[in-house]
Design a protein around this motif. Structure first.
Motif, short mmCIF file in Angstrom:
data_model
loop_
_atom_site.label_atom_id
_atom_site.label_comp_id
_atom_site.label_asym_id
_atom_site.label_seq_id
_atom_site.Cartn_x
_atom_site.Cartn_y
_atom_site.Cartn_z
N LEU A 99 -5.98 28.13 -27.31
CA LEU A 99 -6.19 26.93 -26.50
C LEU A 99 -5.08 25.91 -26.66
CD1 LEU A 99 -10.02 26.35 -27.00
CD2 LEU A 99 -8.86 27.39 -25.05
N THR A 100 -4.30 26.01 -27.71
CA THR A 100 -3.21 25.07 -27.92
C THR A 100 -1.95 25.86 -28.22
OG1 THR A 100 -3.68 24.91 -30.27
CG2 THR A 100 -4.72 23.26 -28.85
N ALA A 101 -0.83 25.36 -27.79
CA ALA A 101 0.44 26.00 -28.10
C ALA A 101 1.56 25.03 -27.80
CB ALA A 101 0.62 27.27 -27.28
N VAL A 112 10.15 37.62 -17.44
CA VAL A 112 10.00 36.17 -17.60
C VAL A 112 10.27 35.48 -16.27
CG1 VAL A 112 10.95 34.10 -18.70
CG2 VAL A 112 10.59 36.17 -20.04
N SER A 113 9.30 34.67 -15.86
CA SER A 113 9.46 33.90 -14.63
C SER A 113 9.58 32.41 -14.91
CB SER A 113 8.28 34.15 -13.69
OG SER A 113 7.07 33.77 -14.30
N ASP A 114 9.09 31.97 -16.07
CA ASP A 114 9.09 30.55 -16.39
C ASP A 114 8.75 30.38 -17.87
OD1 ASP A 114 9.31 27.83 -15.90
OD2 ASP A 114 7.48 27.68 -14.70
N TRP A 115 8.95 29.18 -18.40
CA TRP A 115 8.55 28.83 -19.75
C TRP A 115 8.37 27.33 -19.81
CZ3 TRP A 115 13.27 30.88 -18.47
CH2 TRP A 115 14.37 30.04 -18.56
N ALA A 116 7.66 26.89 -20.83
CA ALA A 116 7.41 25.46 -20.99
C ALA A 116 7.32 25.12 -22.47
CB ALA A 116 6.11 25.07 -20.30
N LYS A 117 7.98 24.04 -22.84
CA LYS A 117 7.87 23.50 -24.20
C LYS A 117 7.08 22.20 -24.08
CE LYS A 117 10.50 22.06 -28.25
NZ LYS A 117 9.55 22.56 -29.19
N MET A 118 5.98 22.16 -24.79
CA MET A 118 5.11 20.99 -24.74
C MET A 118 5.59 20.00 -25.79
SD MET A 118 3.64 22.48 -22.38
CE MET A 118 2.52 21.25 -21.80
N THR A 119 5.89 18.78 -25.38
CA THR A 119 6.37 17.77 -26.32
C THR A 119 5.24 16.98 -26.95
OG1 THR A 119 6.69 16.22 -24.51
CG2 THR A 119 8.59 17.55 -25.19
N GLU A 120 4.07 17.04 -26.34
CA GLU A 120 2.89 16.37 -26.87
C GLU A 120 1.78 17.39 -27.01
OE1 GLU A 120 1.71 12.98 -24.62
OE2 GLU A 120 3.76 12.26 -24.39
N ALA A 121 0.92 17.15 -27.97
CA ALA A 121 -0.21 18.05 -28.15
C ALA A 121 -1.06 18.03 -26.88
CB ALA A 121 -1.05 17.62 -29.34
N SER A 122 -1.41 19.20 -26.40
CA SER A 122 -2.26 19.30 -25.22
C SER A 122 -3.08 20.57 -25.32
CB SER A 122 -1.42 19.30 -23.95
OG SER A 122 -0.62 20.45 -23.90
N ARG A 123 -4.16 20.60 -24.59
CA ARG A 123 -4.99 21.80 -24.55
C ARG A 123 -4.50 22.69 -23.43
NH1 ARG A 123 -9.32 22.36 -27.47
NH2 ARG A 123 -10.44 23.65 -26.01
N PHE A 124 -4.46 23.97 -23.70
CA PHE A 124 -4.11 24.93 -22.67
C PHE A 124 -5.33 25.09 -21.78
CE2 PHE A 124 -1.55 28.24 -21.03
CZ PHE A 124 -2.45 29.12 -20.48
#
Length: 133
Positions: A99-101, A112-124
């Protein structure tokens, strides 16, 4: 006498746990070694650089991402940007790693079509909520 049995039993349990962990880590390392020996030499130079530096490139396959980032903490089939994809989630995992990453890699048709780096804690969030913008 019961304390000796408990101590002996505990020692055996700890030994078994270490053995199990060693076998698990050896299995992961042997898969990485196999891929590095068998597949890595055949990759184009830009893919080798991405693996060596630990970053994704559009079009990389599962093995290449595994070599660049290691085993994901979770894999999910979701909808991303209106298309069905597989997402690999990378630490930190928090209490529920699926649920988090912090980092996510999206695959369409095995690439691979896309990627994302989350800078803040968030729920998937699976759709319909979707991912944070």
């Amino acid at each position: 006498m019961s304390s000796k049995i408990n101590a002996h039993t505990m020692a055996r349990l700890v030994s078994c746990l270490w053995l199990g962990l060693g076998l698990l880590l050896t299995g992961c390392e042997s898969e990485r070694s196999r891929l590095m020996t068998e597949k890595y030499p055949t990759y184009p130079d830009d893919i080798k650089r991405a693996i060596d530096r630990g970053y994704p490139v559009r079009g990389m396959n599962h093995d290449q991402i595994y070599l660049a980032f290691g085993e994901p903490i979770c894999k999910k089939a979701i909808e991303h940007k209106g298309r069905p994809v597989e997402v690999w989630l990378y630490p930190p995992g928090g209490r529920d790693p699926c649920l988090t990453a912090e980092f996510r890699v999206y695959f369409e048709n095995g690439a691979v079509s896309d990627w994302a780096k989350m800078t803040e804690a968030s729920r998937f969030a699976d759709p319909p909520g979707g991912l944070p913008p």
